[in-house]
Structures are given as structure tokens and as C-alpha cells.
Design a protein around this motif. Structure first.
Motif, mmCIF file in Angstrom:
data_model
loop_
_atom_site.group_PDB
_atom_site.id
_atom_site.type_symbol
_atom_site.label_atom_id
_atom_site.label_comp_id
_atom_site.label_asym_id
_atom_site.label_seq_id
_atom_site.Cartn_x
_atom_site.Cartn_y
_atom_site.Cartn_z
ATOM 1 N N LEU A 49 4.771 -4.398 7.667
ATOM 2 C CA LEU A 49 6.060 -3.734 7.493
ATOM 3 C C LEU A 49 5.809 -2.277 7.118
ATOM 4 N N MET A 50 6.391 -1.359 7.900
ATOM 5 C CA MET A 50 6.316 0.069 7.613
ATOM 6 C C MET A 50 7.611 0.450 6.907
ATOM 7 N N LEU A 51 7.563 0.543 5.585
ATOM 8 C CA LEU A 51 8.767 0.808 4.797
ATOM 9 C C LEU A 51 8.846 2.298 4.476
ATOM 10 N N VAL A 75 6.912 -4.070 11.966
ATOM 11 C CA VAL A 75 8.337 -3.728 11.856
ATOM 12 C C VAL A 75 8.472 -2.470 11.008
ATOM 13 N N SER A 76 9.331 -1.551 11.432
ATOM 14 C CA SER A 76 9.556 -0.308 10.684
ATOM 15 C C SER A 76 10.970 -0.272 10.115
ATOM 16 N N ALA A 77 11.070 0.202 8.886
ATOM 17 C CA ALA A 77 12.382 0.412 8.247
ATOM 18 C C ALA A 77 12.319 1.762 7.537
ATOM 19 N N VAL A 78 13.137 2.716 7.981
ATOM 20 C CA VAL A 78 13.065 4.074 7.431
ATOM 21 C C VAL A 78 14.428 4.544 6.945
ATOM 22 N N THR A 113 -8.217 -8.416 3.816
ATOM 23 C CA THR A 113 -8.435 -9.329 4.943
ATOM 24 C C THR A 113 -9.279 -10.516 4.500
ATOM 25 N N GLN A 114 -10.313 -10.257 3.673
ATOM 26 C CA GLN A 114 -11.145 -11.346 3.168
ATOM 27 C C GLN A 114 -10.340 -12.308 2.293
ATOM 28 N N ARG A 115 -9.334 -11.766 1.616
ATOM 29 C CA ARG A 115 -8.477 -12.608 0.771
ATOM 30 C C ARG A 115 -7.360 -13.275 1.576
ATOM 31 N N GLN A 116 -7.312 -12.981 2.867
ATOM 32 C CA GLN A 116 -6.366 -13.619 3.800
ATOM 33 C C GLN A 116 -4.913 -13.466 3.334
ATOM 34 N N VAL A 117 -4.528 -12.224 3.049
ATOM 35 C CA VAL A 117 -3.138 -11.982 2.670
ATOM 36 C C VAL A 117 -2.225 -12.350 3.833
ATOM 37 N N ASP A 118 -0.991 -12.712 3.496
ATOM 38 C CA ASP A 118 -0.036 -13.138 4.522
ATOM 39 C C ASP A 118 0.657 -11.971 5.212
ATOM 40 N N GLY A 119 0.527 -10.759 4.653
ATOM 41 C CA GLY A 119 1.174 -9.613 5.271
ATOM 42 C C GLY A 119 0.883 -8.334 4.519
ATOM 43 N N LEU A 120 1.154 -7.200 5.175
ATOM 44 C CA LEU A 120 0.951 -5.888 4.579
ATOM 45 C C LEU A 120 2.266 -5.124 4.591
ATOM 46 N N VAL A 121 2.519 -4.384 3.507
ATOM 47 C CA VAL A 121 3.686 -3.511 3.437
ATOM 48 C C VAL A 121 3.195 -2.106 3.104
ATOM 49 N N PHE A 122 3.363 -1.175 4.049
ATOM 50 C CA PHE A 122 3.019 0.220 3.797
ATOM 51 C C PHE A 122 4.271 0.927 3.300
ATOM 52 N N VAL A 123 4.244 1.354 2.041
ATOM 53 C CA VAL A 123 5.395 2.011 1.433
ATOM 54 C C VAL A 123 5.222 3.519 1.523
ATOM 55 N N LEU A 173 0.852 -1.188 0.000
ATOM 56 C CA LEU A 173 0.000 0.000 0.000
ATOM 57 C C LEU A 173 0.889 1.241 0.000
ATOM 58 N N THR A 174 0.683 2.108 -0.983
ATOM 59 C CA THR A 174 1.493 3.308 -1.123
ATOM 60 C C THR A 174 0.591 4.508 -1.382
ATOM 61 N N PRO A 175 0.946 5.703 -0.903
ATOM 62 C CA PRO A 175 0.073 6.870 -1.072
ATOM 63 C C PRO A 175 0.041 7.436 -2.486
ATOM 64 N N ASP A 176 1.056 7.129 -3.296
ATOM 65 C CA ASP A 176 1.093 7.689 -4.650
ATOM 66 C C ASP A 176 2.005 6.832 -5.515
ATOM 67 N N VAL A 177 1.448 5.888 -6.215
ATOM 68 C CA VAL A 177 2.258 4.950 -6.992
ATOM 69 C C VAL A 177 2.931 5.641 -8.179
ATOM 70 N N SER A 178 2.467 6.840 -8.543
ATOM 71 C CA SER A 178 3.089 7.562 -9.655
ATOM 72 C C SER A 178 4.343 8.316 -9.228
ATOM 73 N N ASN A 179 4.512 8.489 -7.907
ATOM 74 C CA ASN A 179 5.718 9.155 -7.407
ATOM 75 C C ASN A 179 6.935 8.286 -7.720
ATOM 76 N N PRO A 180 7.962 8.835 -8.386
ATOM 77 C CA PRO A 180 9.116 8.018 -8.797
ATOM 78 C C PRO A 180 9.780 7.291 -7.640
ATOM 79 N N PHE A 181 9.888 7.957 -6.474
ATOM 80 C CA PHE A 181 10.547 7.318 -5.332
ATOM 81 C C PHE A 181 9.714 6.154 -4.817
#
Length: 284
Positions: free
Chosen positions: A128-130, A142-145, A100-110, A53-61
Motif C-alpha cells: 500500500l502506497m499511502l 494500491v495507492s492512496a494519496v 521478507t525473512q519474517r514473512q510479513v503479510d504486507g507493506l505500507v509505505f507512508v 515504512l516512513t521516511p521520517d517518523v518524527s514528522n508530525p504528519f
């Protein structure tokens, strides 16, 4: 051929010969076999899916981070859901409900800001908070910044060593949370070269935002022309007596613009100082 051997071939587990593998896969294709991943996920307690999950997938970074993470997960045998949240809490909630309904194994917030503790998530779901802000008290978060100050410091040092004399930081988004880190990295690094920045000057759009009174190096007398050094120190005394960094910088910039060279500026200042104390001079 046993059922266990067929199962191992189809699931890529255990040991079997190349001949056995080719035979099983050929028959599976001929019979139109398709694995039932729903049943498999129930048996293994894993769907082999991860949501990014990312706030703006068009952002190059952000898009570069998403691409790198997706590649790593693909190589590890995972399928990814990529969700563009626009930092919209309602949109995030809707995505999480479906994931959640699809029972994903994890979430990554980019990147972005996410209050994980306020989300309706299973306590056992890894998150994971990336390079994302918000923090969490959850056991499986877990956070990685990025250390943005360190990145700016390294880049400024590199540019300075290559002889660059005009170095600036650029905030793509006004009000970005990272602007303070950029500023601190630039300030601390330029301080290593004897230049002290003043945030008040920068906020008032006075550039260069350098404190002319405190800037300088400990061995500057070795770098200066012996005839010019006393004049430079006299200029600093005049600026220091103003007791106002913004006023001092504006006065310095104005006077420099009225002369063509540094030498001309210093000689002009010396003439004004003849027979006068530094505290009596209100402009160059």
C-alpha cells in the motif's frame, strides 16, 4: 473435551461456552502454554504482521498517519513493524530483506518516494502506497494519496469566509514535491475571489504575488465607490501598458508605500494623469 474445542478456544475460533473458554485458558496458563506462531503461520499462510515504512517518523504528519494505520491494524489483530527509512535506498533494502525473512503479510509505505517495481519483493506481497509517490505496475500495489490542491482550496475558502485578508501557504521543507500542488490550490481559490496570482512574482520573492492587471471581479463596479472606480481603472491601464507584471507590481508597491491611504494614492495618480495618456506614464 475434544482437541478441536481446545484449539478453537486458543485460536478464538468457532463456538463454545464461556465456561469452556475459562476452563481451557486457566489450564493453559497453569501449564505455561505459549502458542507457536511460527507453526501457526505456516499452517494459516499468514504471520499477522504488517510493516509500516516512513521516511521520517518524527514528522508530525507522518507520525499521525503511522499512528492511525497502526491502530486500525491492531484492532484487526495484526502486529506492526515500524521502520524509519530516512528516504535512504540502502536502509530500505536492508529493512525489506529482514521483513521478507519474517514473512510479513504486507507493506505500507507512508509518504516519501519509493520505486516499488525496483524492489526485490514477492509478486504476491500486497503493498500500500499511502500518500507516497513512485507508482507501480505490480498487481498487488494500491495507492492512496491526498488531493493537496483540494485541501488548500477548502482551507482558503474557509479563511476567506471568516474575513482573513492575509493568507499564505508554508512549505516546511524547501523543494518539497507538494509545493506545486499547494500553489495551484491557493491560486485557483484566490481566483474565485478575483485575485490572480503570478508564479514568476512568487519565484522572484515579490509579494504579494498578485497580477495587478488581470485581478478583479466581474461586478467590481458595484463594490467600488463611484468616484474612485474610474481612478482604479486608470491605474490598471497604466499597469497594463508596462507589459511587464513584475515591473508593474514593483511600481504599484513603491507608490502605495509613499502614500498613507488608498484615496491619497488614487488622487496622486489622478493628478499625474491630467492631460496625459496612460501609455506616457512610467511611474505613479
Amino acid at each position: 473435551m475434544s482437541t478441536a474445542t481446545v484449539s478453537n478456544v486458543l485460536n478464538g475460533k468457532g463456538s463454545f461456552s464461556a465456561k469452556t473458554r475459562d476452563l481451557v485458558l486457566r489450564i493453559a496458563r497453569e501449564q505455561g502454554y505459549v502458542a507457536n506462531f511460527a507453526t501457526k503461520s505456516l499452517r494459516e499462510s499468514s504471520t499477522k504482521t504488517i510493516a509500516l515504512l516512513t521516511p521520517d517518523v518524527s514528522n508530525p504528519f507522518f507520525s499521525l498517519l503511522v499512528q492511525r494505520v497502526e491502530t486500525l491494524l491492531y484492532d484487526a489483530g495484526y502486529t506492526c513493524y515500524i521502520c524509519d527509512t530516512y528516504n535512504d535506498s540502502e536502509r530500505i533494502d536492508r529493512y525489506l530483506s529482514g521483513l521478507t525473512q519474517r514473512q510479513v503479510d504486507g507493506l505500507v509505505f507512508v509518504s516519501g518516494h519509493v520505486d516499488v517495481d525496483a524492489l526485490s519483493l514477492s509478486p504476491a506481497l500486497p503493498v500500500l502506497m499511502l500518500d507516497a509517490t513512485g507508482g507501480s505496475r505490480r498487481r498487488w500495489t494500491v495507492s492512496a494519496v491526498n488531493d493537496l490542491s483540494a485541501i488548500v482550496r477548502d482551507n482558503v475558502r474557509l479563511l476567506a469566509r471568516r474575513g482573513c485578508q492575509h493568507i499564505a501557504t508554508l512549505a516546511v521543507y524547501s523543494g518539497a514535491d507538494t509545493l506545486h500542488d499547494d500553489w495551484m490550490g491557493l491560486k485557483s481559490t484566490l481566483g474565485e475571489f478575483g485575485l490572480k496570482l503570478d508564479r514568476n512574482l512568487a519565484d522572484r520573492r515579490v509579494f504579494p504575488a498578485i497580477d495587478p492587471v488581470t485581478s478583479g471581479t466581474r461586478k467590481e463596479d458595484l463594490l467600488m465607490n463611484p468616484q474612485e472606480a474610474p481612478l482604479i481603472w486608470a491605474v490598471r491601464r497604466i499597469l497594463a501598458n508596462l507589459n511587464n507584471t513584475e515591473r508593474a507590481m514593483n511600481m504599484l508597491i513603491k507608490s502605495l508605500r509613499q502614500t498613507d491611504t488608498n484615496t491619497e494614492f488614487l488622487l496622486r495618480t489622478a493628478k499625474k494623469m491630467q492631460g496625459r495618456a496612460a501609455s506616457d506614464i512610467v511611474e505613479f
